[in-house]
Write a protein that holds these residues in place. Structure first.
Motif, mmCIF file in Angstrom:
data_model
loop_
_atom_site.group_PDB
_atom_site.id
_atom_site.type_symbol
_atom_site.label_atom_id
_atom_site.label_comp_id
_atom_site.label_asym_id
_atom_site.label_seq_id
_atom_site.Cartn_x
_atom_site.Cartn_y
_atom_site.Cartn_z
ATOM 1 N N PHE A 8 2.215 -28.699 1.645
ATOM 2 C CA PHE A 8 1.861 -28.645 0.291
ATOM 3 C C PHE A 8 0.234 -28.656 0.363
ATOM 4 C CE2 PHE A 8 0.688 -30.620 -3.565
ATOM 5 C CZ PHE A 8 0.929 -29.948 -4.582
ATOM 6 N N LYS A 9 -0.117 -29.735 1.207
ATOM 7 C CA LYS A 9 -1.556 -30.226 1.165
ATOM 8 C C LYS A 9 -2.444 -28.921 1.766
ATOM 9 C CE LYS A 9 -1.461 -35.267 0.901
ATOM 10 N NZ LYS A 9 -1.723 -36.552 1.691
ATOM 11 N N SER A 10 -1.755 -28.594 3.029
ATOM 12 C CA SER A 10 -2.368 -27.372 3.636
ATOM 13 C C SER A 10 -2.516 -26.180 2.781
ATOM 14 C CB SER A 10 -1.632 -27.091 4.731
ATOM 15 O OG SER A 10 -2.282 -26.064 5.638
ATOM 16 N N LEU A 11 -1.564 -25.969 2.089
ATOM 17 C CA LEU A 11 -1.799 -24.769 1.260
ATOM 18 C C LEU A 11 -2.374 -25.147 0.028
ATOM 19 C CD1 LEU A 11 2.156 -23.594 1.060
ATOM 20 C CD2 LEU A 11 0.183 -22.483 2.203
ATOM 21 N N VAL A 12 -2.707 -26.169 -0.415
ATOM 22 C CA VAL A 12 -3.488 -26.323 -1.645
ATOM 23 C C VAL A 12 -5.073 -26.159 -1.146
ATOM 24 C CG1 VAL A 12 -4.225 -28.229 -3.212
ATOM 25 C CG2 VAL A 12 -2.166 -27.728 -3.182
ATOM 26 N N LYS A 13 -5.429 -26.606 0.015
ATOM 27 C CA LYS A 13 -6.644 -26.501 0.751
ATOM 28 C C LYS A 13 -7.162 -25.256 0.768
ATOM 29 C CE LYS A 13 -6.601 -31.244 2.767
ATOM 30 N NZ LYS A 13 -7.265 -31.867 4.049
ATOM 31 N N LEU A 14 -6.078 -24.324 1.255
ATOM 32 C CA LEU A 14 -6.308 -23.143 1.528
ATOM 33 C C LEU A 14 -6.525 -22.132 0.322
ATOM 34 C CD1 LEU A 14 -6.535 -20.791 3.776
ATOM 35 C CD2 LEU A 14 -4.086 -20.301 3.662
ATOM 36 N N SER A 15 -5.661 -22.513 -0.765
ATOM 37 C CA SER A 15 -5.827 -21.976 -1.976
ATOM 38 C C SER A 15 -7.130 -22.091 -2.703
ATOM 39 C CB SER A 15 -4.780 -22.149 -2.884
ATOM 40 O OG SER A 15 -3.533 -21.852 -2.373
ATOM 41 N N LEU A 16 -7.573 -23.407 -2.586
ATOM 42 C CA LEU A 16 -8.857 -23.630 -3.242
ATOM 43 C C LEU A 16 -9.988 -22.909 -2.581
ATOM 44 C CD1 LEU A 16 -8.254 -27.452 -3.761
ATOM 45 C CD2 LEU A 16 -8.458 -25.592 -5.635
ATOM 46 N N VAL A 17 -9.974 -22.883 -1.197
ATOM 47 C CA VAL A 17 -11.092 -22.322 -0.452
ATOM 48 C C VAL A 17 -11.020 -20.671 -0.811
ATOM 49 C CG1 VAL A 17 -11.769 -21.770 1.910
ATOM 50 C CG2 VAL A 17 -11.170 -23.900 1.499
ATOM 51 N N PHE A 18 -9.834 -20.222 -0.934
ATOM 52 C CA PHE A 18 -9.868 -18.773 -1.156
ATOM 53 C C PHE A 18 -10.306 -18.506 -2.557
ATOM 54 C CE2 PHE A 18 -7.295 -15.216 -2.786
ATOM 55 C CZ PHE A 18 -7.702 -14.290 -2.124
ATOM 56 N N LEU A 20 -12.414 -20.421 -4.207
ATOM 57 C CA LEU A 20 -13.705 -20.508 -4.390
ATOM 58 C C LEU A 20 -14.471 -19.302 -3.703
ATOM 59 C CD1 LEU A 20 -16.465 -22.225 -4.847
ATOM 60 C CD2 LEU A 20 -15.934 -23.135 -2.545
ATOM 61 N N VAL A 21 -13.937 -18.846 -2.681
ATOM 62 C CA VAL A 21 -14.783 -17.507 -2.055
ATOM 63 C C VAL A 21 -14.551 -16.373 -3.037
ATOM 64 C CG1 VAL A 21 -14.285 -15.830 -0.295
ATOM 65 C CG2 VAL A 21 -14.323 -18.314 0.255
ATOM 66 N N MET A 22 -13.473 -16.077 -3.701
ATOM 67 C CA MET A 22 -13.123 -15.160 -4.581
ATOM 68 C C MET A 22 -14.043 -15.331 -5.896
ATOM 69 S SD MET A 22 -11.333 -13.152 -2.964
ATOM 70 C CE MET A 22 -11.092 -11.879 -4.305
ATOM 71 N N LEU A 23 -14.195 -16.440 -6.161
ATOM 72 C CA LEU A 23 -15.528 -16.639 -7.267
ATOM 73 C C LEU A 23 -16.723 -16.295 -7.105
ATOM 74 C CD1 LEU A 23 -13.951 -19.981 -8.989
ATOM 75 C CD2 LEU A 23 -13.788 -17.624 -9.843
#
Length: 437
Positions: A8-18, A20-23
């Motif tokens: 869960f934590k790993s997916l949350v971190k990956l989603s937040l970075v993704f 941020l990159v898309m923004l």
């Protein structure tokens, strides 16, 4: 320290970075380019971490893993944890194996472990000394190819191990070994070889003792009885005859005393259960003491006696027994070599281990006597032996001492040229004196 991995934590971190990159990409109107750069970076990072993992597993000498984040960091820690657990298990297994070997080496019997096909898996030190096995050279070889006595081969190949068998030792025919074989684990067998020479020879020893002692004591007792009967007749006896009778009686009494002492020595050696592989014997010190005793004994004979001794060469064995063997051979050379002879004593290391020898330039011994010299009470020249006080037991004592130490007396002699009495010890039975600076 091990931290549980959280998907869960790993997916949350990956989603937040993704996100941020898309923004950032949307802000600069390059969302597709931002997404491609993110994915490329992600692949590069993962391949870089896999490269570090490969280097660590195959080439690095470090125990700790390289640093990494995310799931690969958790994989690194898992591998490191598994390695540590495997190392601990190997250490525990090594301790168990060491204790097993120490226990096997402490056993008073030769022990050999073989697999179901009869191939040697392991043997202790006594098996190398008593059975002539070599370790690790003989690992994997069939046991019945190394112990080739027909009775043992038949017993071993029959596979019926409900009872033990007794056959001569493969390296010492004077020893009788009892072999027992029993299942050991699922696919192995344990062979135990025990020296039972003493038991098998006990009855014969008793018979020989009674027959030989009665024969040897008959002559001195006859002399003593004859003189005592003459004294009891009450007649006046000339002083010269009394002096002669006293000397003869004292001589025969001394002969009987020496005979009894040597019989006790021989009996003690034959009955000895002392293990010869536990104590180091300082042979040079023993020979130096015997050299002093030989000089006193040699005063009447006037021989030239030389000792060549390796002062650092020691041997495993029983000190009292070896002292008896050394002194018997040296004193025999003094007694039976004509006056003014040349006697040489050697104690040296050789390729096989160590060797002791006594050479003289005496009368020599005829070939027909050589094979019987170590028999109890056997004499080449009975009159000469009695004159020198010999009982006929000296070489028999030497034979039994050497048999106890897995050695054998070798006799080389030519009439008119002299004799050499020698024996050797294997490398397993010898040691060098520790030198301290």
């Amino acid at each position: 320290m091990y931290y549980p991995f959280s998907w869960f934590k790993s997916l949350v971190k990956l989603s937040l970075v993704f996100l941020l990159v898309m923004l950032v990409g949307a802000y600069f109107d390059h969302a597709l380019l931002a997404w491609a750069g993110f994915m490329t970076s992600l692949v590069v990072i993962h391949y870089w971490n896999l490269f570090k993992l490969n280097q660590w597993l195959w080439y690095s000498k470090k125990i700790t893993p390289p640093t990494a984040r995310g799931i690969l960091g958790n994989i690194y820690d898992g591998i490191y944890y598994s390695q540590r657990r495997a190392r601990n298990k190997r250490k525990q297994l090594g301790v168990l194996i060491r204790r097993f070997k120490e226990g096997s080496e402490a056993l008073p019997d030769a022990v050999v472990v073989v697999d179901a096909e009869g191939h040697i898996f392991w043997c202790n030190r006594l098996a190398r000394l008593e059975l002539g096995l070599r370790w690790p050279e003989d690992s994997g070889r069939r046991l019945d190819n190394l112990i080739r006595h027909p009775e043992f081969v038949s017993f071993f190949n029959a596979g019926r191990f409900d009872y033990p068998i007794e056959v001569p030792s493969p390296i010492n025919m004077d020893k009788i070994l009892e072999y027992r074989i029993m299942p050991y684990g699922e696919q192995h067998y344990l062979l135990i070889a025990r020296d039972v020479t003493q038991l098998s020879q006990l009855e014969q020893m008793r018979k020989d003792f009674v027959a030989n002692v009665s024969h040897e004591l008959r002559t001195p007792l006859t002399v003593l009885t004859g003189y005592l009967e003459m004294f009891s007749m009450g007649k006046e006896i000339p002083p010269e005859f009394l002096k002669k009778a006293h000397g003869e009686m004292a001589s025969q009494a001394t002969r009987m005393q020496n005979l009894v002492e040597e019989l006790l020595t021989l009996s003690r050696i034959e009955a000895s259960s002392e293990r010869v592989y536990e104590k180091l014997v300082d042979v040079p010190a023993i020979l130096r003491t015997i050299e002093t005793e030989a000089a006193t004994l040699n005063k009447a004979k006037g021989h030239q006696i030389s000792f060549e001794i390796d002062s650092n060469l020691l041997v495993y064995g029983v000190e009292t027994e070896l002292r008896s063997a050394f002194s018997n051979l040296i004193f025999n050379a003094i007694h039976y070599t004509p006056s003014g002879g040349d006697i040489k004593v050697y104690w040296k290391a050789n390729v096989a281990g160590a060797r002791f020898s006594v050479k003289d330039n005496g009368d020599g011994i005829a070939p027909e006597h050589l094979s019987r010299l170590t028999e109890r009470f056997y004499r080449v020249d009975k009159a000469r032996s009695r004159k020198t006080g010999g009982s006929g037991l000296g070489l028999s004592i030497v034979k039994h001492v050497l048999s106890h130490h897995n050695s054998k007396l070798e006799i080389a002699s030519r009439v008119g040229e002299g004799s050499e009495f020698s024996f050797g010890f294997t490398k397993d039975m010898t040691a060098k004196r520790a030198l301290h600076a």
